[in-house]
Design a protein around this motif. Structure first.
Motif, PDB file in Angstrom:
ATOM      1  N   ARG A  26       0.822  -1.207   0.000  1.00  9.30           N
ATOM      2  CA  ARG A  26       0.000   0.000   0.000  1.00  9.30           C
ATOM      3  C   ARG A  26       0.861   1.265   0.000  1.00  9.30           C
ATOM      4  NH1 ARG A  26      -2.594  -0.796   4.596  1.00  9.30           N
ATOM      5  NH2 ARG A  26      -4.320  -1.993   3.729  1.00  9.30           N
ATOM      6  N   GLN A 295     -15.534   2.047  -2.741  1.00 12.93           N
ATOM      7  CA  GLN A 295     -15.240   2.167  -1.319  1.00 12.93           C
ATOM      8  C   GLN A 295     -16.186   1.328  -0.477  1.00 12.93           C
ATOM      9  OE1 GLN A 295     -15.487   6.419  -0.779  1.00 12.93           O
ATOM     10  NE2 GLN A 295     -13.290   6.729  -1.159  1.00 12.93           N
ATOM     11  N   ASP A 300     -10.927  -4.198   0.354  1.00 16.83           N
ATOM     12  CA  ASP A 300      -9.988  -3.169   0.800  1.00 16.83           C
ATOM     13  C   ASP A 300      -9.636  -2.289  -0.392  1.00 16.83           C
ATOM     14  OD1 ASP A 300      -8.032  -1.534   1.783  1.00 16.83           O
ATOM     15  OD2 ASP A 300      -6.717  -3.128   2.515  1.00 16.83           O
ATOM     16  N   THR A 302      -7.997   0.320  -0.610  1.00 17.45           N
ATOM     17  CA  THR A 302      -6.654   0.903  -0.554  1.00 17.45           C
ATOM     18  C   THR A 302      -5.585  -0.027  -1.098  1.00 17.45           C
ATOM     19  OG1 THR A 302      -6.093   0.133   1.688  1.00 17.45           O
ATOM     20  CG2 THR A 302      -7.349   2.193   1.499  1.00 17.45           C
ATOM     21  N   ASP A 337      -7.658   6.489  -3.584  1.00 18.57           N
ATOM     22  CA  ASP A 337      -7.399   5.230  -2.906  1.00 18.57           C
ATOM     23  C   ASP A 337      -6.652   4.289  -3.840  1.00 18.57           C
ATOM     24  OD1 ASP A 337      -8.728   6.014  -0.628  1.00 18.57           O
ATOM     25  OD2 ASP A 337     -10.650   5.163  -1.255  1.00 18.57           O
ATOM     26  N   GLY A 338      -5.919   3.368  -3.265  1.00 15.92           N
ATOM     27  CA  GLY A 338      -5.286   2.332  -4.057  1.00 15.92           C
ATOM     28  C   GLY A 338      -3.800   2.553  -4.264  1.00 15.92           C
TER      29      GLY A 338
END
Length: 387
Positions: A26, A295, A300, A302, A337-338
């Motif tokens: 991440r 989301q 997850d 992220t 995100d991600g």
């Protein structure tokens, strides 16, 4: 070939010491490159006929020589092409013949180990592209598994019977059909219901990771193998995996995260992101809705891998000439995100169209570190690192 395990249970018990977990990945920013098209070790600005779909001379040694260029943008990991032996047409690495043989056009096994070691010396990580779904054969040739071309897969029942994909809504067909019907190369589908094939694929991925000190995997054609195959495959690898599920519907794509692999490429966001920034009247409401949906529905969000382009689709700069739109679209994977993935050439304004025109050689850019886009990407990575 020696293995450290003789059974599936023993094999899966082995873990890669010091491998990055999902939390570790991440924190990374990934630079994707096609090994053949990134850097020649002779540093010659050789021409490359994209239409011919042939090797142009990039190697693992060439990548090592240009790690300063990659690291200078703030990238902490690189994703390279599949490394196994390929048909002569397989400059991209996806036309596998023998999984245990290294592609000599990219260099030697020691060259690949040297690349891994140099990345680790710099505090960077190696992501390998791997294939478990199929091998490759010229359409003009008779497919005979017993001739030994495909290494350990040498029996008829190591492969599904020839069936081209017709109904993409039929999941069983998607998982057992052959790909490549319209091309010069056919991709015989491995029989991943056969326990022998399952164990061999686990051994192969375990060997690749161990032998070349690989930190993570990008897994090709995930949806073309049953979901229940993948958790043990990832355990055998012993490293974090993100998989390709080429589908724009989050209801189809997102369930592969968790039930199959730890992560998937965020194709639902990709398709929406491209539409949102292709024109000043783009679908921003659609993008907002998709972000909220991901989301809510992803295991997850992220640790999904996010991207604007890579080697299978036209460059975003091919689709719009509006510089503001291009910069905003390029920035999104870093700021949302991600885990961001950037396809090499984006930082030089490459604008190739459909495959093979989107596979331009990087050496023709002279690896210009003074370009505006190079600096822009470096600032994006710096900002993300502070978040």
């Amino acid at each position: 070939m020696k293995f450290w395990a003789t059974s599936s249970a023993a094999l899966l018990a082995l873990n890669i010491v010091g491998a990055l977990d999902a939390h570790g990945w991440r924190q990374q920013s990934i630079y994707q490159l096609l090994t053949d098209r990134f850097s020649r070790e002779d540093d010659v600005e050789a021409p490359c006929n994209l239409i011919a779909r042939q090797y142009c001379g990039g190697t693992w040694k060439g990548i090592i020589d240009k790690l300063d260029y990659i690291q200078g943008m703030g990238f902490t990991a690189i994703w390279i092409s599949p490394v196994s032996a390929n048909l002569p047409e397989g400059y991209h690495g996806y036309y596998t013949t023998d999984f245990y043989q290294i592609n000599p056009r990219f260099g030697t096994a020691q060259d690949l180990k040297n690349l891994s070691a140099e990345l680790h010396r710099r505090g960077m990580y190696l992501m390998l592209d791997v294939i478990a779904n199929h091998v490759a054969v010229p359409r003009r040739s008779k497919f005979r598994p017993s001739d030994g071309t495909w290494g350990v897969f040498n029996q008829d029942d190591d492969f599904h019977k020839l069936m081209w994909c017709r109904d993409w809504d039929n999941q069983l067909e998607v998982e057992q059909c052959w790909l490549g019907e319209k091309g010069d190369i056919a991709l015989p589908d491995l029989n991943t219901e056969n326990p022998k094939v399952v164990l061999e694929l686990q051994k192969i991925v375990h060997w690749l990771v161990q032998e070349f000190s690989v930190d993570g995997l990008r897994v090709d054609t995930l949806k073309h193998i049953r979901k229940s195959f993948w958790p043990d495959y990832e355990k055998a690898a012993g490293v974090w995996c993100t998989g390709e599920v080429l589908h724009g519907d989050p209801a189809y794509t997102l369930p592969y995260q968790g039930s199959a692999l730890s992560s998937v490429l965020n194709y639902p966001l990709y398709f929406t992101l491209r539409r949102a920034f292709q024109s000043p009247d783009g679908f921003m409401i659609e993008l907002t809705d998709m972000i909220l949906r991901i989301q809510h529905e992803a295991v997850d969000p992220t640790t999904l891998t996010t991207f604007l382009e890579f080697h299978t689709v036209p460059r975003f700069a091919h689709e719009t000439s509006d510089e503001a739109l291009r910069l905003n679209a390029l920035a999104y994977p870093f700021l949302g995100d991600g885990i961001p993935i950037t396809y090499s050439g984006a930082e030089q304004g490459y604008s190739g169209g459909e495959d093979p025109l989107n596979r331009e050689p990087m050496w023709l850019s002279k690896f210009d570190t003074s370009s505006r886009l190079y600096s822009f990407v470096a600032r994006l990575n710096a900002a993300r690192a502070l978040a």
